[in-house]
Structure formats: structure tokens, C-alpha cells
Design an enzyme around this catalytic site. Structure first.
Site, short mmCIF file in Angstrom:
data_model
loop_
_atom_site.label_atom_id
_atom_site.label_comp_id
_atom_site.label_asym_id
_atom_site.label_seq_id
_atom_site.Cartn_x
_atom_site.Cartn_y
_atom_site.Cartn_z
N ASP A 1 4.85 -5.28 10.00
CA ASP A 1 6.00 -4.91 10.84
C ASP A 1 5.99 -5.68 12.16
O ASP A 1 7.04 -6.11 12.66
CB ASP A 1 6.00 -3.41 11.12
N ARG B 1 0.84 -1.18 0.00
CA ARG B 1 0.00 0.00 0.00
C ARG B 1 0.88 1.24 0.00
O ARG B 1 1.74 1.38 0.87
CB ARG B 1 -0.84 -0.05 1.28
C1 PRP Z 1 -1.29 -3.97 4.93
C2 PRP Z 1 -2.21 -5.14 5.24
C3 PRP Z 1 -3.12 -5.16 4.04
C4 PRP Z 1 -3.25 -3.70 3.69
C5 PRP Z 1 -4.57 -3.21 4.20
O1 PRP Z 1 -0.30 -4.35 4.05
O2 PRP Z 1 -1.52 -6.33 5.45
O3 PRP Z 1 -2.60 -5.89 2.93
O4 PRP Z 1 -2.18 -3.01 4.37
O5 PRP Z 1 -4.79 -1.90 3.81
P1 PRP Z 1 -5.94 -1.50 2.78
O6 PRP Z 1 -7.17 -2.23 3.20
O7 PRP Z 1 -6.05 -0.02 2.97
O8 PRP Z 1 -5.48 -1.85 1.41
P2 PRP Z 1 0.88 -3.36 3.60
O9 PRP Z 1 0.53 -2.70 2.31
O10 PRP Z 1 1.26 -2.50 4.74
O11 PRP Z 1 2.05 -4.36 3.23
P3 PRP Z 1 2.81 -5.43 4.12
O12 PRP Z 1 1.85 -6.54 4.39
O13 PRP Z 1 3.92 -5.83 3.19
O14 PRP Z 1 3.32 -4.77 5.37
N1 URA Z 2 -2.22 -2.00 7.41
C1 URA Z 2 -1.79 -2.35 8.65
O1 URA Z 2 -0.85 -3.15 8.79
N2 URA Z 2 -2.42 -1.81 9.71
C2 URA Z 2 -3.45 -0.95 9.58
O2 URA Z 2 -4.00 -0.50 10.61
C3 URA Z 2 -3.87 -0.60 8.29
C4 URA Z 2 -3.24 -1.15 7.22
#
Ligand code: PRP
Ligand code: URA
Length: 210
Positions: free
Chosen positions: A204, A105
């Protein structure tokens, strides 16, 4: 059958979630808990799988039993954080195939960007469970499901640990045929697109990259 939208209501899930949310819970415990919650959710999400009668010879006679009716399953974690729910799912269904969809994201626009997609070759014969701990704006879940639908699986369900109301509404609207299971439905998104109270950045916290 009408589609299901279920906010899990179970004391074990509630208890585990209370520890998961705590900002002082370390990554190793966080990983264990998110998998345990995933396992409990998969138990519920597989409730409607078809079964068929089989006869089994026990040491004392013939038992009429029920077995899964040859239905093939696939789990698809959305990378990275979805990986945190995978072991729990596979504990209950070890024979399931696993696909991966990589989305991140954008921190400013909150728009998801695809960087990886590898799905089981016979996904059209399978029922798919997409797993991702967070449903925030809903952009990542909606895009992942759109990608999977191009391959015409039998059915898709989406499982998340924490959902925001706006993300849940978007997912319901964009994919009215997808069953949705959330361990918790929280209050709102903050100005950075994080779920409040939520549990922070799931990826994270799972991988210790805070
Ligand atoms: C986080 C989470 C979802 C997304 C949710 O992933 O694991 O995939 O954000 O947000 P949204 O509903 O607004 O799309 P992130 O993009 O942070 O990637 P990561 O899992 O690699 O940390
Ligand atoms: N992705 C995350 O990991 N946490 C949130 O709260 C929203 C998006």
C-alpha cells in the site's frame, strides 16, 4: 559454504530505513528509498559471485582484471510489494532476468495464496534472488521459495527490508540452504500479523493504495 543470515549493519541503510518507516513519508519518496536500500543489499548479497581473470588492453598496457565468471542471475519479486525492490536490484545487475510470483496474504488466516508464477525458462542455470520488503509470518517467502525450488535453480537467496523474528526463524527452518539478507530485524508481529514497529503495509505504501 555455510548459509548466510545477515542483518545489514550499515549507516546508509539505517538512515534510509529511518525515513522509510516514518508514517508521513509519501509514496514517491518511499519507492525511491526502498529501491536504494535494495540496491545496497544486492551489493552485499552478490559478494560471493565467482569471478575469473581476464586480460584487458588499456591505452597504456595490459591489465589483469576480474570479471563475473559467466554466472547468470535472476531476480524474483513477490508481487506486489516485491516490485518495489526490483529497480534497485536491476540498477546493479541490468542483465539479470526477472521472474514474478504473485502471492497475497489472506487478512484473516494470514495464509499466502498463489495467483501468478512466471519464471525465466533457463532458471536452472541461474542464481536466484527473491525480493520482498516484508518477512512477517514467513508464509509468503517460504511458499515462493518452494515454487522456485521445483525448477532447480543453482542457488536461492532471499532479501527483505524488514523481518519479524518468527518469520526469520520459519524461513531458516524450512529452507536451510537459502541465504537470507534483512535490512532490519524488528521486535514482533501484532495481532493482525503486521510487523512492529515495521513500516506498515509495504504494498500500500509503495503503490499509494492506503
Ligand atoms: C505482504 C508482503 C509479503 C507478505 C509478508 O504482501 O509484501 O509478501 O505480506 O507476510 P508473511 O510473511 O506473513 O507471508 P501482501 O500479501 O500484503 O500482498 P501485497 O504485496 O500485494 O500487498
Ligand atoms: N505485510 C506488510 O506489508 N507489512 C507487514 O508488517 C506484514 C506483512
Amino acid at each position: 559454504m555455510p548459509r548466510k543470515v545477515m542483518i545489514m549493519d550499515h549507516p546508509l541503510i539505517a538512515h534510509k530505513l529511518s525515513i522509510l518507516r516514518n508514517k508521513n513519508t509519501p509514496s514517491n519518496q518511499f519507492r525511491t528509498l526502498i529501491n536504494e536500500i535494495s540496491e545496497l543489499m544486492i551489493f552485499e548479497a552478490t559478494r560471493d559471485l565467482e569471478t575469473e581473470e581476464v586480460e584487458v588492453e588499456t591505452p597504456c598496457g595490459i591489465a589483469k582484471c576480474r570479471q563475473l565468471a559467466g554466472k547468470k542471475l535472476a531476480f524474483v519479486p513477490i508481487l506486489r510489494a516485491g516490485i518495489g525492490m526490483l529497480d534497485g536490484a536491476l540498477t546493479l545487475v541490468p542483465a539479470a532476468r526477472v521472474g514474478h510470483i504473485g502471492l497475497y496474504r489472506d487478512e484473516k488466516t494470514l495464509e499466502p495464496h498463489e495467483y501468478y508464477c512466471k519464471l525465466p525458462h533457463d532458471i536452472e542455470e541461474r542464481e536466484v534472488f527473491v525480493v520482498d520488503p516484508m518477512l512477517a509470518t514467513g508464509g509468503s517467502a517460504c511458499d515462493a521459495i518452494k515454487l522456485i525450488k521445483q525448477r532447480k535453480p543453482k542457488k536461492i537467496s532471499f532479501l527483505c527490508t524488514v523481518a519479524a523474528p518468527s518469520g526469520l526463524e520459519r524461513l531458516k527452518e524450512e529452507h536451510p540452504d537459502v541465504d537470507i539478507y534483512c535490512a532490519a530485524l524488528d521486535e514482533r508481529l501484532n495481532e493482525n500479523g503486521y510487523i512492529v514497529p515495521g513500516l506498515g503495509d509495504a504494498g500500500d505504501r509503495i503503490f499509494g493504495t492506503l
